[in-house]
Design an enzyme around this catalytic site. Structure first.
Site, PDB file in Angstrom:
ATOM      1  N   LYS A 246       1.482   9.551  -5.988  1.00 34.82           N
ATOM      2  CA  LYS A 246       0.102   9.121  -5.788  1.00 34.82           C
ATOM      3  C   LYS A 246      -0.890  10.269  -6.015  1.00 34.82           C
ATOM      4  O   LYS A 246      -0.627  11.413  -5.663  1.00 34.82           O
ATOM      5  CB  LYS A 246      -0.054   8.581  -4.361  1.00 34.82           C
ATOM      6  CG  LYS A 246      -1.463   8.158  -3.974  1.00 34.82           C
ATOM      7  CD  LYS A 246      -1.485   7.658  -2.545  1.00 34.82           C
ATOM      8  CE  LYS A 246      -2.898   7.318  -2.074  1.00 34.82           C
ATOM      9  NZ  LYS A 246      -2.911   6.816  -0.684  1.00 34.82           N
TER      10      LYS A 246
ATOM     11  N   ARG B 225      -7.563  -1.570  -6.735  1.00 29.26           N
ATOM     12  CA  ARG B 225      -8.031  -2.869  -6.248  1.00 29.26           C
ATOM     13  C   ARG B 225      -9.275  -3.338  -7.007  1.00 29.26           C
ATOM     14  O   ARG B 225      -9.468  -4.535  -7.219  1.00 29.26           O
ATOM     15  CB  ARG B 225      -8.287  -2.784  -4.744  1.00 29.26           C
ATOM     16  CG  ARG B 225      -6.992  -2.635  -3.964  1.00 29.26           C
ATOM     17  CD  ARG B 225      -7.206  -2.006  -2.574  1.00 29.26           C
ATOM     18  NE  ARG B 225      -5.971  -1.389  -2.134  1.00 29.26           N
ATOM     19  CZ  ARG B 225      -5.031  -1.981  -1.404  1.00 29.26           C
ATOM     20  NH1 ARG B 225      -5.222  -3.227  -0.989  1.00 29.26           N
ATOM     21  NH2 ARG B 225      -3.931  -1.361  -1.068  1.00 29.26           N
TER      22      ARG B 225
ATOM     23  N   HIS C  24     -11.134  -2.351   1.259  1.00 29.00           N
ATOM     24  CA  HIS C  24     -11.366  -1.013   0.710  1.00 29.00           C
ATOM     25  C   HIS C  24     -12.250  -1.016  -0.529  1.00 29.00           C
ATOM     26  O   HIS C  24     -12.142  -0.151  -1.399  1.00 29.00           O
ATOM     27  CB  HIS C  24     -10.024  -0.320   0.396  1.00 29.00           C
ATOM     28  CG  HIS C  24     -10.104   1.177   0.448  1.00 29.00           C
ATOM     29  ND1 HIS C  24      -9.095   2.006  -0.016  1.00 29.00           N
ATOM     30  CD2 HIS C  24     -11.074   2.002   0.916  1.00 29.00           C
ATOM     31  CE1 HIS C  24      -9.430   3.255   0.151  1.00 29.00           C
ATOM     32  NE2 HIS C  24     -10.633   3.291   0.719  1.00 29.00           N
TER      33      HIS C  24
ATOM     34  N   LYS D 190      -6.202  -5.591   3.649  1.00 29.31           N
ATOM     35  CA  LYS D 190      -7.022  -4.417   3.350  1.00 29.31           C
ATOM     36  C   LYS D 190      -7.966  -4.693   2.183  1.00 29.31           C
ATOM     37  O   LYS D 190      -7.532  -5.104   1.107  1.00 29.31           O
ATOM     38  CB  LYS D 190      -6.106  -3.242   3.019  1.00 29.31           C
ATOM     39  CG  LYS D 190      -6.804  -2.027   2.422  1.00 29.31           C
ATOM     40  CD  LYS D 190      -5.808  -0.900   2.216  1.00 29.31           C
ATOM     41  CE  LYS D 190      -6.399   0.212   1.376  1.00 29.31           C
ATOM     42  NZ  LYS D 190      -5.497   1.381   1.287  1.00 29.31           N
TER      43      LYS D 190
ATOM     44  N   ASP E 158       0.836  -1.199   0.000  1.00 32.98           N
ATOM     45  CA  ASP E 158       0.000   0.000   0.000  1.00 32.98           C
ATOM     46  C   ASP E 158       0.877   1.259   0.000  1.00 32.98           C
ATOM     47  O   ASP E 158       1.535   1.562   0.996  1.00 32.98           O
ATOM     48  CB  ASP E 158      -0.885  -0.019   1.256  1.00 32.98           C
ATOM     49  CG  ASP E 158      -2.105   0.858   1.124  1.00 32.98           C
ATOM     50  OD1 ASP E 158      -2.151   1.670   0.185  1.00 32.98           O
ATOM     51  OD2 ASP E 158      -3.015   0.731   1.951  1.00 32.98           O
ATOM     52  N   ASP E 159       0.909   1.960  -1.133  1.00 30.69           N
ATOM     53  CA  ASP E 159       1.696   3.195  -1.287  1.00 30.69           C
ATOM     54  C   ASP E 159       3.203   2.946  -1.376  1.00 30.69           C
ATOM     55  O   ASP E 159       3.996   3.871  -1.197  1.00 30.69           O
ATOM     56  CB  ASP E 159       1.427   4.190  -0.153  1.00 30.69           C
ATOM     57  CG  ASP E 159       0.043   4.795  -0.188  1.00 30.69           C
ATOM     58  OD1 ASP E 159      -0.730   4.482  -1.111  1.00 30.69           O
ATOM     59  OD2 ASP E 159      -0.286   5.581   0.725  1.00 30.69           O
TER      60      ASP E 159
END
Length: 546
Positions: A389, A76, A136, A134, A34-35
């Site tokens: 991002k 995702r 989301h 995660k 993530d990131d």
């Protein structure tokens, strides 16, 4: 490029077609960070201790042209559906729906029932499906991963949380909500740390299902970390490994990583890199500001380090159960590095996240702190690309990724073709010998798959995945782009199209719009057709712009 393709073809020639010919179909493991920045792990130029990811990537194929959406949940949705995020329900994030987007198709903020998820497709064709991490993609029971095809699941429903588990609640309005097999939990164990626990749950599911009645089935496993997404938090002993590592600052780190990328063959040193811009250069910071900024990067590095060790435990379990040699592993970050600085952000909602935190120097990285690391370190992480991002630039959408596993043995390779996260669905179906659903699944109409299988490319039967006339669009928060062959138009959200030749200028350094008006018009028309096709609704407000 031709030499690289020949190497990649040698990697998998004979092995990939055999997946559909042998009785034992391949397992699939998708790992999402993530990131995570493009240059953060060792195999992509980083200095962080990532031996497990490095070993996997170097035993397979490292991708230098893999692209996602500019932020997490849209990516995702594409990963699981194989279609554009606007068609999958994540034309924008649930937390950031603009007033003019609210209630409009494709902007629901959750994975729409009109798409067939990869877990549903593989589960319907004899796979056991496992999930940890995660989600989301929706917080209601019918949107839970357990309801979308994952037979065994542990999930954080929202996009972020305290990595040590503080603030957990079975009410998504009140705190981070976790579910197991679709049932909401009231909390998590006292020794919870996100990366450790997510990996432990997946290890549990792999072992339990292998020993149970489903043990003869191949599996599809999805491990979705929340690291290294803010808040930057990690166990103190891991942070201590990096003490003093970043005292020279972000400009020095960026140059060191660029040098290693060239040495590793990940970038052509004859081609330009984008010049990073810093709100405040390292030399302008006070001694205390430098000390604090270096500590924040130490914490970030510790999060990546811990993620790598968690991946190592999953690999160990695959080997223990005899599944490793039959498993295809795809690793990716969900977008470019995060440049947001919570302490200085003026965005509503973001600017209050640290109100009750203890962000003193001694507390930074603990469960009581709430920090991010800002644009300086982010631009080291996205080097050599432009921005990070939330932008449809290469820095926001070109991410670290590799494929490794069954049949992928020496010699090793680096593949530079343009690839999309939406390609994972058709690639896995191809490898498993499962036909494309062509818009119908379980007797109802679903969104057609828009991604393309990598199998012809990886076996040397094609020199690219997307043809020179294929138009590939992206949009989020008003930042837009369209890629066609070697050309790309980019709008960072200011309404201005810029034109780049990505083959010659992969870092988007030279805007060719003024000298190529016909090409600009051609790509702009292709963007308009794409936007109409998928239902883009440009937001009437700027809700997220680091």
């Amino acid at each position: 490029m031709r030499r690289t393709l020949l190497i990649v073809a040698a990697l998998v020639a004979g092995a990939v077609p055999a997946f559909a010919q042998t009785p034992k179909r391949p397992n699939f493991l998708v790992i999402v960070a993530d990131d995570l920045g493009f240059s953060d792990i060792g195999a992509f130029g980083g200095e962080i201790d990532t031996p497990n990811l490095d070993a996997l990537s170097k035993s397979g194929v490292r991708f230098t042209g893999f692209h996602t959406a500019p932020t997490c949940s849209p990516t995702r949705s594409m990963l699981l559906s194989g279609t554009d995020n606007h068609r999958a329900g994540l034309g924008t994030m649930a937390e950031l729906i603009a007033p003019n987007q609210r209630g409009k198709p494709g902007h629901e903020g959750y994975l729409r029932p009109e798409v067939a998820s990869l877990a549903e497709l593989l589960g319907a064709n004899g796979y056991r499906t496992l999930y940890s991490g995660k989600w989301h993609l929706g917080v209601t029971p019918e949107q839970d991963p357990h309801a979308r095809g994952f037979q065994h699941s542990f999930a954080l429903l929202q996009g972020g949380h305290n990595h040590f588990g503080l603030g957990a609640s079975d009410d998504p309005i009140k705190g981070a909500t976790y579910t197991e097999q679709g049932q909401r939990l009231t909390g998590v164990p006292s020794d919870f740390y996100s990366s450790d626990y997510f990996a432990a749950k997946l290890v549990q599911y792999i072992g339990e299902t292998k020993a149970g009645p489903e043990g003869d089935k191949p599996f599809f496993a999805y491990l979705a970390f929340t690291a290294p997404h803010w808040p930057l938090q990690a166990p103190a002993e891991t942070i201590a490994k990096y003490r003093g590592k970043y005292d020279a600052g972000f400009e020095v780190l960026r140059e060191e990583r660029l040098k290693r990328q060239a040495e590793l063959g990940l970038r052509d040193p004859s081609k330009p890199v984008h010049t990073a811009t810093y709100p405040r250069p390292w030399a302008s910071l006070s001694a205390e500001e430098k000390r604090t900024a270096a500590r924040d990067m130490e914490i970030y590095a510790a999060m990546v380090d811990r993620l790598d060790k968690a991946v190592g435990r999953v690999v160990t379990e695959l080997k223990r159960t005899g599944e490793f040699d039959n498993t295809v592993i795809v690793f990716l970050s969900d977008n470019g590095a995060e440049a947001l600085d919570i302490a200085t952000s003026e965005m509503v909602g973001i600017n209050r996240l640290d109100d009750n935190a203890d962000n003193s120097f001694e507390s930074r990285g603990s469960a009581e702190s709430y920090i991010a690391y800002g644009p300086g370190w982010a631009q080291a992480a996205t080097a050599p690309s432009w921005l990070y991002k939330a932008y449809a630039t290469e820095g926001g959408t070109r991410v670290v990724s590799f494929v490794s596993g069954r049949g992928l043995s020496a010699p090793k390779g680096i593949a530079g073709a343009f690839l999309s996260v939406a390609d994972v669905v058709p690639t896995f179906l191809d490898l498993a010998g499962i036909p494309n659903h062509n818009g119908t699944f379980r007797g109802k109409a679903v969104e057609p798959i828009r991604g393309k299988s990598w199998v012809p490319y990886l076996t040397g039967r094609a020199d690219r995945v997307y043809g020179p006339n294929d138009a590939y669009g992206v949009e989020l928060f008003g930042s837009r782009a369209l890629r066609q062959g070697d050309w790309k138009i980019t709008d960072i959200g200011d309404g201005r199209w810029r034109l780049f030749n990505i083959a010659d200028d992969p870092a988007e350094t030279t805007n060719l719009a003024a000298g190529e008006p016909e090409r600009l018009a051609q790509l702009t028309a292709a963007w308009d057709a794409y936007a109409k096709d998928v239902g883009v609704i440009l937001p009437d407000q700027t809700l997220y712009r680091p």
